[in-house]
Design a protein around this motif. Sequence first.
Motif, PDB file in Angstrom:
ATOM      1  N   CYS A  19       0.848  -1.185   0.000  1.00  8.30           N
ATOM      2  CA  CYS A  19       0.000   0.000   0.000  1.00  8.30           C
ATOM      3  C   CYS A  19       0.889   1.243   0.000  1.00  8.30           C
ATOM      4  CB  CYS A  19      -0.934   0.015   1.201  1.00  8.30           C
ATOM      5  SG  CYS A  19      -0.093  -0.183   2.784  1.00  8.30           S
ATOM      6  N   TRP A  20       0.311   2.342  -0.489  1.00 13.30           N
ATOM      7  CA  TRP A  20       1.077   3.576  -0.638  1.00 13.30           C
ATOM      8  C   TRP A  20       0.144   4.749  -0.365  1.00 13.30           C
ATOM      9  CZ3 TRP A  20      -0.293   0.269  -4.600  1.00 13.30           C
ATOM     10  CH2 TRP A  20       0.579  -0.794  -4.798  1.00 13.30           C
ATOM     11  N   TYR A  21       0.712   5.795   0.207  1.00 10.26           N
ATOM     12  CA  TYR A  21      -0.089   6.964   0.566  1.00 10.26           C
ATOM     13  C   TYR A  21       0.565   8.225  -0.004  1.00 10.26           C
ATOM     14  CZ  TYR A  21      -2.178   3.702   3.868  1.00 10.26           C
ATOM     15  OH  TYR A  21      -2.802   2.615   4.422  1.00 10.26           O
ATOM     16  N   LEU A  57      -3.742   4.106  -1.826  1.00  7.46           N
ATOM     17  CA  LEU A  57      -3.852   3.133  -2.900  1.00  7.46           C
ATOM     18  C   LEU A  57      -3.277   1.803  -2.438  1.00  7.46           C
ATOM     19  CD1 LEU A  57      -2.748   5.234  -6.013  1.00  7.46           C
ATOM     20  CD2 LEU A  57      -5.065   4.541  -5.424  1.00  7.46           C
ATOM     21  N   ALA A 104      -0.499   7.851  -6.033  1.00  7.45           N
ATOM     22  CA  ALA A 104      -0.997   8.192  -4.692  1.00  7.45           C
ATOM     23  C   ALA A 104      -1.029   9.705  -4.493  1.00  7.45           C
ATOM     24  CB  ALA A 104      -0.128   7.529  -3.627  1.00  7.45           C
ATOM     25  N   ARG A 127      -3.952  11.098  -6.490  1.00  2.84           N
ATOM     26  CA  ARG A 127      -5.219  10.891  -5.793  1.00  2.84           C
ATOM     27  C   ARG A 127      -5.398  11.909  -4.673  1.00  2.84           C
ATOM     28  NH1 ARG A 127      -9.378   7.495  -5.355  1.00  2.84           N
ATOM     29  NH2 ARG A 127     -10.266   7.076  -3.287  1.00  2.84           N
TER      30      ARG A 127
END
Length: 456
Positions: free
Chosen positions: A69-71, A99, A373, A376
């Motif tokens: 996961c990635w932010y 994401l 990310a 987004r």
Amino acid sequence: MASHDAVSALEEVFRYIDENADGDDDIPNARALFRDHMARDGGEVEPLEPPRVYREPASDLADWTLFDCWYGIDASTVPPKKFRNGMVASAAVASGGALGDCDEEVEELETLTAAVHARFDDLDSPVDLINGDVSLTLVPVKEAPARSELDRWVGASARVPAECWHSERLAERIDGPLFVDGSLYPMSVLPFVNMSRTSRGSDDSVAFEEIEGMGLAASAIQSRVNAIDTLAARGLPTLGFTKTLRSDDVIEALSSKTDGLDDVPRIPWDDDSQFVSALLADDEPDHLTFTSWLVRSHQRVYGTDLEPLAGFRMPDGREPRDFRRAFFFVRLPDDIVLRVEAPLMLVDAKKGRLRLQQLALAHIAEAGDIPFAIKRADDRARISREARRHLVGLIRGTEEVGDYNTDRRWGFGGGQSLAQEPDIVAPDDDSVQVDEEGTDGSPAKQTADTNEIPEQ
């Protein structure tokens, strides 16, 4: 619209420039300069490894994601607005993007900051107006580094705290790396902090409380330091992705490193964007080209060499050196250059450099741009033009100062644009309203098919 004669005259001058200016054959070899001189003493930028330029097929790089996961984090602003009574106001919304197999609830967190330069009774410090998943703080701005920069400083005083505070909020909750849109430390603020440190005495004698007195934009950088440390303690990296290069750090460093040579090489570039574009130029359309890691080792201000983050409170077990900005450059196939930054403590060792370069390149290759990310987060934080107009319109005690280009010439502010013919309205129709919208093997992949770009 310019006349045909004017355009023809401009054609003449551009042809003259083309025929008489130095051509590509006369440009110094950027890669040779970088490889041969970047490791010398001098300047404010030092290599963390032998200076090299590498290239990889983007399709190969995109597989090295390393995490599940990635932010991302980004902020959107209401541009600084000037009012007739001398007031300047701005606001920012910071949001996160999530994401992968991640905690999507972190996207519900928003940090809102408004900054205002105005006369208020008993408003000497930030005022927390809302707390919770959505938090809102009003920041008073009393001064700017230069009077002519007041509106930009107000804008930074809204955007920087929003971004930095939000990163500290996310650091306790996310379970993956944090990608920041822009530099690790806001470069609209940090240089002024260090200028103030120098003016107040020696490097060692300046306490954080003195710097905090400059205003909240300086204090907010402490939140970013805290966020980086919190994530690092949990084994999670923080990476900054800068899209627009307005620095000359590398060029200045090269000039300092070569100044004492018997045969001083010519360095015709005036900023890092030009130089790095030449350094990473490549004819392969599907490749990413990138440099080895560099680090901003110090900042020279008024003749004094400063440790860039020495003025801030260091977490237990950390030193200011740990938070230096280490970085490398990567060129996309469309010739856009990005600078990727990481705190030095994460890339001081070779293993860390390889790991984080893999991570950054994988997400750049996947998106063909800054990581998804961040995109987004940008979408979630965006403030519509209609909302910006509505918010500014709520300040009824004074009127906004008009700007000819944005408000009149191009019609952005709701007035009739001079760039287009006005609509024809029948004389008896008084209901019509004007619409307001007017190699050595890549350090990121030690395989046989990796190429260090040869000198050209």
